[in-house]
Motif scaffolding. Structure first.
Motif, PDB file in Angstrom:
ATOM      1  N   VAL A 147      33.862  17.323 -19.244  1.00  0.00           N
ATOM      2  CA  VAL A 147      35.025  18.003 -19.107  1.00  0.00           C
ATOM      3  C   VAL A 147      35.425  18.371 -17.451  1.00  0.00           C
ATOM      4  O   VAL A 147      36.449  18.354 -17.130  1.00  0.00           O
ATOM      5  N   LEU A 148      34.289  18.892 -16.949  1.00  0.00           N
ATOM      6  CA  LEU A 148      34.258  19.228 -15.502  1.00  0.00           C
ATOM      7  C   LEU A 148      34.704  18.078 -14.760  1.00  0.00           C
ATOM      8  O   LEU A 148      35.578  18.060 -13.684  1.00  0.00           O
ATOM      9  N   MET A 149      34.140  16.894 -14.851  1.00  0.00           N
ATOM     10  CA  MET A 149      34.347  16.007 -13.957  1.00  0.00           C
ATOM     11  C   MET A 149      35.768  15.330 -14.011  1.00  0.00           C
ATOM     12  O   MET A 149      36.151  14.628 -13.220  1.00  0.00           O
ATOM     13  N   ARG A 150      36.236  15.540 -15.378  1.00  0.00           N
ATOM     14  CA  ARG A 150      37.650  14.829 -15.571  1.00  0.00           C
ATOM     15  C   ARG A 150      38.743  16.071 -15.383  1.00  0.00           C
ATOM     16  O   ARG A 150      39.878  15.777 -15.374  1.00  0.00           O
ATOM     17  N   ALA A 151      38.351  17.087 -14.821  1.00  0.00           N
ATOM     18  CA  ALA A 151      39.327  18.415 -14.681  1.00  0.00           C
ATOM     19  C   ALA A 151      40.151  17.674 -13.274  1.00  0.00           C
ATOM     20  O   ALA A 151      39.674  17.027 -12.348  1.00  0.00           O
ATOM     21  N   PRO A 152      41.181  18.720 -13.284  1.00  0.00           N
ATOM     22  CA  PRO A 152      42.050  18.532 -11.970  1.00  0.00           C
ATOM     23  C   PRO A 152      41.385  18.735 -10.704  1.00  0.00           C
ATOM     24  O   PRO A 152      40.271  19.326 -10.885  1.00  0.00           O
ATOM     25  N   ASP A 153      41.878  17.937  -9.709  1.00  0.00           N
ATOM     26  CA  ASP A 153      41.180  18.186  -8.366  1.00  0.00           C
ATOM     27  C   ASP A 153      40.859  19.487  -7.907  1.00  0.00           C
ATOM     28  O   ASP A 153      40.083  19.992  -7.382  1.00  0.00           O
ATOM     29  N   ARG A 154      42.197  20.299  -8.047  1.00  0.00           N
ATOM     30  CA  ARG A 154      42.067  21.786  -7.815  1.00  0.00           C
ATOM     31  C   ARG A 154      40.960  22.527  -8.407  1.00  0.00           C
ATOM     32  O   ARG A 154      40.324  23.555  -7.779  1.00  0.00           O
ATOM     33  N   MET A 155      40.953  22.128  -9.816  1.00  0.00           N
ATOM     34  CA  MET A 155      39.987  23.006 -10.570  1.00  0.00           C
ATOM     35  C   MET A 155      38.549  22.689 -10.083  1.00  0.00           C
ATOM     36  O   MET A 155      37.807  23.561 -10.032  1.00  0.00           O
ATOM     37  N   ARG A 156      38.269  21.433  -9.836  1.00  0.00           N
ATOM     38  CA  ARG A 156      36.822  20.992  -9.417  1.00  0.00           C
ATOM     39  C   ARG A 156      36.718  21.799  -8.100  1.00  0.00           C
ATOM     40  O   ARG A 156      35.606  22.029  -7.769  1.00  0.00           O
ATOM     41  N   ARG A 157      37.506  21.807  -7.202  1.00  0.00           N
ATOM     42  CA  ARG A 157      37.250  22.323  -5.859  1.00  0.00           C
ATOM     43  C   ARG A 157      37.052  23.901  -5.896  1.00  0.00           C
ATOM     44  O   ARG A 157      36.062  24.170  -5.093  1.00  0.00           O
ATOM     45  N   TRP A 158      37.832  24.472  -6.842  1.00  0.00           N
ATOM     46  CA  TRP A 158      37.611  25.861  -7.048  1.00  0.00           C
ATOM     47  C   TRP A 158      36.109  26.024  -7.477  1.00  0.00           C
ATOM     48  O   TRP A 158      35.394  27.075  -7.042  1.00  0.00           O
ATOM     49  N   PHE A 159      35.665  25.253  -8.406  1.00  0.00           N
ATOM     50  CA  PHE A 159      34.610  25.408  -9.079  1.00  0.00           C
ATOM     51  C   PHE A 159      33.401  24.958  -8.229  1.00  0.00           C
ATOM     52  O   PHE A 159      32.413  25.858  -7.658  1.00  0.00           O
ATOM     53  N   TRP A 160      33.552  24.341  -7.214  1.00  0.00           N
ATOM     54  CA  TRP A 160      32.544  23.675  -6.434  1.00  0.00           C
ATOM     55  C   TRP A 160      32.181  24.663  -4.954  1.00  0.00           C
ATOM     56  O   TRP A 160      31.216  24.956  -4.714  1.00  0.00           O
ATOM     57  N   SER A 161      33.531  25.509  -5.063  1.00  0.00           N
ATOM     58  CA  SER A 161      33.265  26.390  -3.719  1.00  0.00           C
ATOM     59  C   SER A 161      32.555  27.442  -3.822  1.00  0.00           C
ATOM     60  O   SER A 161      31.929  28.106  -2.916  1.00  0.00           O
ATOM     61  N   THR A 162      31.997  27.706  -5.080  1.00  0.00           N
ATOM     62  CA  THR A 162      30.880  28.871  -5.507  1.00  0.00           C
ATOM     63  C   THR A 162      29.713  28.033  -5.836  1.00  0.00           C
ATOM     64  O   THR A 162      28.504  28.286  -5.577  1.00  0.00           O
TER      65      THR A 162
END
Length: 377
Positions: A147-162
């Motif tokens: 689910v995380l890998m298929r999330a929108p780019d903005r959501m994945r960037r937000w997750f990865w920022s932390t």
């Protein structure tokens, strides 16, 4: 003594509950080694009794108990699919876990924090621990990673920022690690990404596996796991319909697809026993009475696939052969074990052929030897 705080949305609801038992086993082993482990897990409508063991378990309230059905029973995604109104509980769960985590950090001052399931626990832990400078590690297991890998780019960037400052991000297979790295623009061998199939959590059999020459008590076909779309149990039933009459299929586990599968079994005229969730002696009897374990998993829309189903290792530890789909982390988990037959996913005919070969092979192996013709005269 090292103090670790664990946040997970999947955890046994009561002693003996198989759902999330591998997570409990993992941290019980760490506690036995001398670590102090505190586990934060949601209180669900299915919770009853305490939680024995060497870990301290704190239940987090996110809604009145009768309505607390977003977690527990099945996974979060499956619970929402079964009852779409449960999606409204997501913000409440998020806020409750976040508050509980902050409260526990302030009270216990853990040396590190760990999260099981990248969504939502992993995201919550990453954001808080990143801000406070607390070491943390994340465990992804299957659907949460997809689910995380298929999330929108903005959501994945937000997750990865932390999440990028995590000490380790544990993924269930090399397949998942490769896909995760590609999704986040990382090198496949990024040292933060660790393959962790958690095979050390496979329970010890109640008895030794059958030795050569010892007859098994049955020859049924066993499926053990959640009854959800990507597990492919309908492909197993279609394959069973291609076998000679008389074969019995045992389906142990539960999920939102149970009624659909029961209707299919009736329509096909199959002998299928649906046992629901099993554990302890009931689970051991199913393993003992089976001739083969079938794991017919498949990838479905949205990229949801298989992680590393530990039931394969459980079966092999009991001397039970396995027929499984070659999908996700399954081939890695088998490690070229000759007792495992891999077939293409979504191919009931290939599944049926493999089941026939394995069951016939066992029948030949277990048949009593023919009397020596010369010795009979």
């Amino acid at each position: 003594m090292s103090r670790t705080l664990v946040v997970t949305t999947t955890f046994p609801q009561f002693d003996g509950d198989p759902r999330g038992a591998f997570i409990r086993t993992h941290w019980e082993q760490r506690a036995s080694a001398g670590d102090q482990i505190t586990i934060l897990a949601p209180r669900s409508a299915w919770c009853h009794g305490g939680a024995s063991g060497s870990c301290l378990v704190r239940r987090v309230r996110y809604a009145p108990k009768l309505l607390s059905s977003l977690t527990g029973n099945f996974g979060i995604l499956e619970n929402i699919r079964a009852r779409p109104w449960r999606a409204a509980l997501v913000p409440a769960l998020w806020v409750a876990l976040r508050r509980a985590l902050v409260r526990e950090i302030d009270a216990e001052r853990p040396h590190r924090v760990a999260a099981h399931m990248l969504l939502p626990a992993g995201w919550i832990v990453a954001s808080i621990c990143h801000a406070r400078g607390i070491p943390f590690e994340l465990y992804g297991h299957g659907t949460d990673v997809d689910v995380l890998m298929r999330a929108p780019d903005r959501m994945r960037r937000w997750f990865w920022s932390t999440a990028r400052v995590a000490e380790q991000i544990h993924l269930p297979s090399h397949d998942k690690r490769t896909r995760f790295a590609e999704s986040f623009g990382l090198e496949p061998d990024d040292p933060r990404l660790r393959v962790e199939p958690m095979v050390h959590c496979v329970p010890t059999p109640a008895r030794e596996p059958a030795v050569e020459g010892e007859r098994r008590r049955g020859s049924g076909i066993l499926y053990l796991g959640r009854l959800i779309e990507q597990k492919g149990v309908d492909d197993l039933l279609l394959a069973a319909a291609m076998l000679e009459p008389g074969h019995v299929v045992h389906v142990a586990g539960d999920g939102p697809y149970r009624r659909r599968l029961q209707r299919l079994a009736r329509r096909l005229g199959l002998r299928v026993h649906f046992h629901g969730f099993v554990c302890g002696s009931a689970k051991e009897r199913l393993f003992d009475d089976a001739g083969v374990l079938c794991v017919p998993s498949r990838e479905i829309r949205g990229g949801l696939s298989e992680g590393s189903p530990l039931v394969i290792r459980e079966a092999l530890a009991r001397g039970l052969p396995v027929v499984a789909s070659s999908v996700g982390g399954i081939p890695e988990l088998c490690q070229d074990d000759g007792r495992v037959r891999l077939v293409p996913a979504r191919d009931p005919a290939a599944l049926a052929d493999a089941l026939i070969d394995v069951l016939r092979g066992r029948a030949v192996e277990e048949a009593p030897p023919e009397p020596d013709a010369a010795a009979s005269h």
